[in-house]
Design an enzyme around this catalytic site. Structure first.
Site, PDB file in Angstrom:
ATOM      1  N   SER A 189       3.297  -2.253   3.970  1.00 30.75           N
ATOM      2  CA  SER A 189       3.260  -0.975   3.729  1.00 30.75           C
ATOM      3  C   SER A 189       4.576  -0.326   3.236  1.00 30.75           C
ATOM      4  O   SER A 189       5.591  -1.019   3.152  1.00 30.75           O
ATOM      5  CB  SER A 189       3.303   0.084   5.290  1.00 30.75           C
ATOM      6  OG  SER A 189       4.377  -0.103   6.000  1.00 30.75           O
ATOM      7  N   ASP A 190       4.302   0.617   2.328  1.00 34.53           N
ATOM      8  CA  ASP A 190       5.392   1.520   1.918  1.00 34.53           C
ATOM      9  C   ASP A 190       6.306   1.838   3.273  1.00 34.53           C
ATOM     10  O   ASP A 190       5.668   2.180   4.189  1.00 34.53           O
ATOM     11  CB  ASP A 190       5.026   2.702   0.939  1.00 34.53           C
ATOM     12  CG  ASP A 190       6.165   3.030   0.123  1.00 34.53           C
ATOM     13  OD1 ASP A 190       7.476   2.638   0.085  1.00 34.53           O
ATOM     14  OD2 ASP A 190       5.894   3.751  -1.072  1.00 34.53           O
ATOM     15  N   CYS A 191       7.575   2.223   2.756  1.00 36.11           N
ATOM     16  CA  CYS A 191       8.403   2.399   4.156  1.00 36.11           C
ATOM     17  C   CYS A 191       8.004   3.716   5.053  1.00 36.11           C
ATOM     18  O   CYS A 191       8.021   4.697   4.584  1.00 36.11           O
ATOM     19  CB  CYS A 191       9.730   2.542   3.743  1.00 36.11           C
ATOM     20  SG  CYS A 191      10.324   0.559   3.150  1.00 36.11           S
ATOM     21  N   SER A 219       5.018   4.204   6.107  1.00 33.49           N
ATOM     22  CA  SER A 219       3.742   4.678   5.587  1.00 33.49           C
ATOM     23  C   SER A 219       2.662   4.828   6.873  1.00 33.49           C
ATOM     24  O   SER A 219       1.871   5.751   6.960  1.00 33.49           O
ATOM     25  CB  SER A 219       3.092   3.744   4.676  1.00 33.49           C
ATOM     26  OG  SER A 219       3.706   4.045   3.488  1.00 33.49           O
ATOM     27  N   CYS A 233       0.984  -1.211  -0.145  1.00 33.91           N
ATOM     28  CA  CYS A 233      -0.190   0.088  -0.039  1.00 33.91           C
ATOM     29  C   CYS A 233       0.933   1.230  -0.027  1.00 33.91           C
ATOM     30  O   CYS A 233       2.043   1.242   0.331  1.00 33.91           O
ATOM     31  CB  CYS A 233      -0.736   0.163   1.274  1.00 33.91           C
ATOM     32  SG  CYS A 233      -0.356  -0.425   2.792  1.00 33.91           S
TER      33      CYS A 233
END
Length: 768
Positions: free
Chosen positions: A290-292, A294, A257
């Site tokens: 998650s994107d880092c 996020s 995401c």
């Protein structure tokens, strides 16, 4: 008799895991080591049990604190169960990369094959090539894993839609068409994951960034604060298409995401996107990451929740399984203490991540005895792998303009070539972003030098080309040479992650350099453009002194060799643009923050991409020339087609809901003869478009099929094309419902047009 003494060396971690290794064996410990008495005979180590049963057993043995340490990418070790620490974050966008901390180069693995950037490979429109690249990348990834230098979870590919030409990360994507992006996703993922029997994985791929993420930092708005306002129609018709195909056809093991919000809700906290769509409707068999940072972003930057514990709870309950970053490890305990989460919610998340690790064989004992355990340093940067990188670069090169006899160059007539421009002798520029360390490079200057004597004059110190101080040497070189090649364009200082472009023109004084060199050149002038995004080179398109224009994207480690092969005719170019090349003026009408794809006649909004924008362009989507000419003949195609519809549903419009149609095997078959009337063998990209009946909600033009074929000179090839009616001839209405328009559809293949009438017929309802 000689006596050999084995000296044992036990580090603290190995001692805690209950295993001693012989001195000199630097290999990390592995789970379910049969020599580890603490885990011997435990069900989670039994390879004969189903993965789900093994994971449930492992979860039952973990303490709550141990579970918290497994919610993040830097998963902590559980020594008492033989589990070493694991870094989930590795990247393999177009080759094994060291961008993520899970992979590093050195020792026996100094580098890996650096394939062309994705936008370049997409221009080949060659699905088998996409899958083969994935297979080779995963070979090298497994080899590096076996050598203790990499993980097995790779957060690639990036399949966001290249919606706006200014986006700095457009280079990472397969372009602007959702069907092409979806096909790329499923093929590359299959190559990476191995397409193995059962549910085994070679490596675990990840399709990112879900969803409506295509802005990094533009005009005061960045990805950490951006709220993408997307209609249901645009979501279903454009943004969800590649992700749906990645999950349902590609069987990807993970989805990431994104940072942004969609309609006011952070994607990583939206249960409708994660739990209901990805895992529910699409049935993801894998984990959501998650994107880092996020989760931290939607708390700290977007202020979506009042407390960090609420943020942790919202993310996990929405369906997030793994946090790239420390947030969940720090705040999940508090969320449970406050009653916002239950331990069973954490178990559900860990069930998904641990199952993927089981499918990868990470709990199957000795890695060297497993299916890919024999891969090692000799399998990285092999001649075959590097040849594939070269071939991929060749196939992705697009001939944009060819005026007169400028190309191909001749080794007899063009014995001396001036090679000019800031990208004429670059190395790292050619591999774009999210790359690793290449096996080696062939620069454009080196590639051309294999065919002719070269005179080098950069003309600009770098792509920003802030002054004309070096123009003199470049102009003198052009006056002396039999031909001139200008290698211009962009690099990561202009377009990159967190760096969107302000405009579409060549930076600085580049345009002036091209024009002055072309005016001075003794022989033909060829403009080579290296970039991820489109460039407005209208000036060169209209300049008769610029005989040809070639776009090479970021062509990878062998880019210079591929460029030279195309320029000198060893390879006949067959690439097609995977995105529209707009005029600079287009940007004045389209804020990057506006997500609408469709045009609006009332407001004057022109729309986006070839599907909805009808205005002037520099080069259209799908444009690409060849040294050969091709003639298409439609030899077989139906004039009418009937869609069977479930009789229980009454069709109240002249467009049938896809969910009411009997879609299984509902395809239209075409037979197309492709004739190469040129004197050179060539690959040819066939693009089949459809225009739906007037008065519907669909695009004015949509790619519905494509194929890459090889046609020898002066021969003809019959190509079968199948078009799935429900998938590709449907449109999406304003409520986000996909429908098949009844009436006359127009199919386009090159210059050939075919009218197809689609009607519906109700199936008889049998009452029990």
């Amino acid at each position: 008799m000689a006596v050999t003494t084995t000296i044992l060396h036990c580090s603290l971690i190995i001692f805690l895991l209950g295993v001693c290794w012989p001195a000199g064996n630097a290999r990390r410990p592995f789970a379910c080591d049969p020599r580890n008495a603490a885990v011997k005979g435990l069900p989670f180590c039994n390879v004969h049990l189903p993965a789900a049963e093994r994971v449930r057993d492992l979860l039952s043995r973990l303490t709550f604190k141990e579970k918290l340490g497994l919610l993040v990418d830097k998963a902590t070790a559980v020594p008492r169960l033989g589990m070493d620490e694991y870094e989930w974050w590795s990247e393999a966008l177009h080759g094994v990369s060291n961008v993520g901390p899970g992979t590093r180069f050195g020792g026996e693995f100094p580098g890996a094959t650096a394939f062309p950037q994705v936008i370049t490979t997409a221009a080949s429109f060659n699905t088998s090539l996409w899958e083969e690249i994935g297979r080779v990348v995963s070979d090298e990834a497994r080899a590096m894993y076996n050598g203790g230098m990499a993980g097995l979870t790779y957060w690639s590919p990036n399949i966001n839609i290249f919606r706006d030409p200014r986006w700095g990360r457009g280079q990472e994507t397969p372009g602007e068409d959702p069907i092409v992006a979806g096909e790329y996703a499923s093929r590359y993922v299959r190559g990476l994951q191995g397409n193995l029997p059962g549910d085994r994985l070679k490596v675990a791929a990840c399709c990112k960034h879900y969803t409506a993420y295509d802005l990094d930092n533009w005009s005061g708005t960045d990805r950490f604060h951006f709220n993408a306002k997307v209609s249901k129609q645009e979501m279903v018709d454009t943004f969800e298409v590649p992700f749906r195909q990645c999950v349902m056809q590609g069987k990807v093991a993970s989805v990431m995401c994104s940072y942004n919000q969609v309609n006011g809700v952070p994607t990583c906290a939206d249960p409708r996107l994660l739990r209901d769509t990805i895992r529910g409707a699409w049935r993801l068999s894998g984990y959501i990451v998650s994107d880092c940072d996020s989760v931290g972003v939607f708390y700290d930057n977007q202020h979506y929740t009042a407390t960090p514990e609420e943020a942790a709870a919202d993310a996990i309950k929405a369906g997030l399984d793994l946090d790239c970053g420390p947030f969940l490890a720090v705040h999940t305990q508090g969320a449970v203490d406050r009653g916002l989460l239950r331990e069973t919610d954490i178990d559900s998340a860990l069930f998904n991540t641990l199952t993927v690790q089981m499918r990868l064989g990470m709990f199957d004992g000795e890695p060297s005895s497993q299916i890919f355990g024999n891969l090692g340093p000799r399998d990285v940067c092999t001649p075959a792998n590097q040849d594939l990188a070269l071939e991929a670069a060749r196939q992705g090169i697009v001939l944009l303009k060819s005026h007169g006899p400028s190309l191909p160059l001749s080794t007899k007539r063009h014995r001396t070539v001036a090679v000019i421009g800031p990208n004429s002798d670059v190395t790292v520029t050619m591999i774009g972003n999210y790359a690793g360390i290449a096996c080696g490079y062939t620069t454009p200057l080196q590639g051309i030098s294999r065919y002719a004597k070269t005179i080098h004059g950069p003309g600009c110190q770098n792509v920003q080309c802030k002054n004309a101080h070096l123009f003199g040497d470049a102009i003198r070189a052009a006056r002396q040479a039999d031909a001139t090649v200008l290698v211009m364009g962009l690099d990561q200082s202009i377009e990159a992650e967190f760096k969107d472009r302000d405009g579409l023109l060549l930076p600085g004084y580049q345009q002036e350099l091209v024009s002055k060199v072309a005016a001075a050149s003794k022989g033909p002038t060829i403009l080579v453009l290296m970039s991820g995004g489109p460039i407005d080179v209208s000036f060169a398109e209209h300049d008769l002194r610029v005989g040809a224009i070639v776009w090479v994207g970021y062509p990878g480690q062998a880019g210079g060799a591929a460029i030279a092969d195309v320029l000198f005719g060893t390879h006949n170019p067959g690439g097609k643009l995977p995105m529209t090349w707009y005029n600079q003026d287009y940007l004045t009408k389209v804020p990057m923050t506006t997500m609408d794809m469709r045009s609006n006649q009332v407001t004057g909004y022109p729309g986006r991409t070839y599907r909805f924008y009808k205005g002037p362009v520099v080069y259209p989507f799908g444009h690409g020339l060849s040294y050969s000419n091709f003639i298409h003949t439609l030899t077989s195609a139906p004039a009418m087609f009937t869609v069977p519809v479930d009789g229980r549903h009454k069709n109240t419009t002249n467009a049938v809901r896809v969910t009411h149609a009997k879609c299984g095997g509902l395809s239209i078959g075409l037979q197309i003869d492709v004739k190469n009337v040129g004197s050179k063998d060539s690959s040819h990209t066939m693009l089949v478009y459809s225009t739906p009946p007037v008065g519907h909600w669909g695009p004015h033009k949509q790619l519905v099929a494509f194929a890459k074929v090889h046609v020898p000179a002066r021969t003809q090839l019959r190509v079968p094309i199948n078009i799935h009616v429900c998938k590709f001839l449907s449109v999406v209405d304003k409520s986000g419902i996909r429908r098949i328009p009844m009436g006359q559809h127009s199919l386009h293949i090159g210059d050939v047009k075919h009218l197809l009438s689609i009607q519906s017929t109700p199936l008889r309802v049998i009452k029990s």
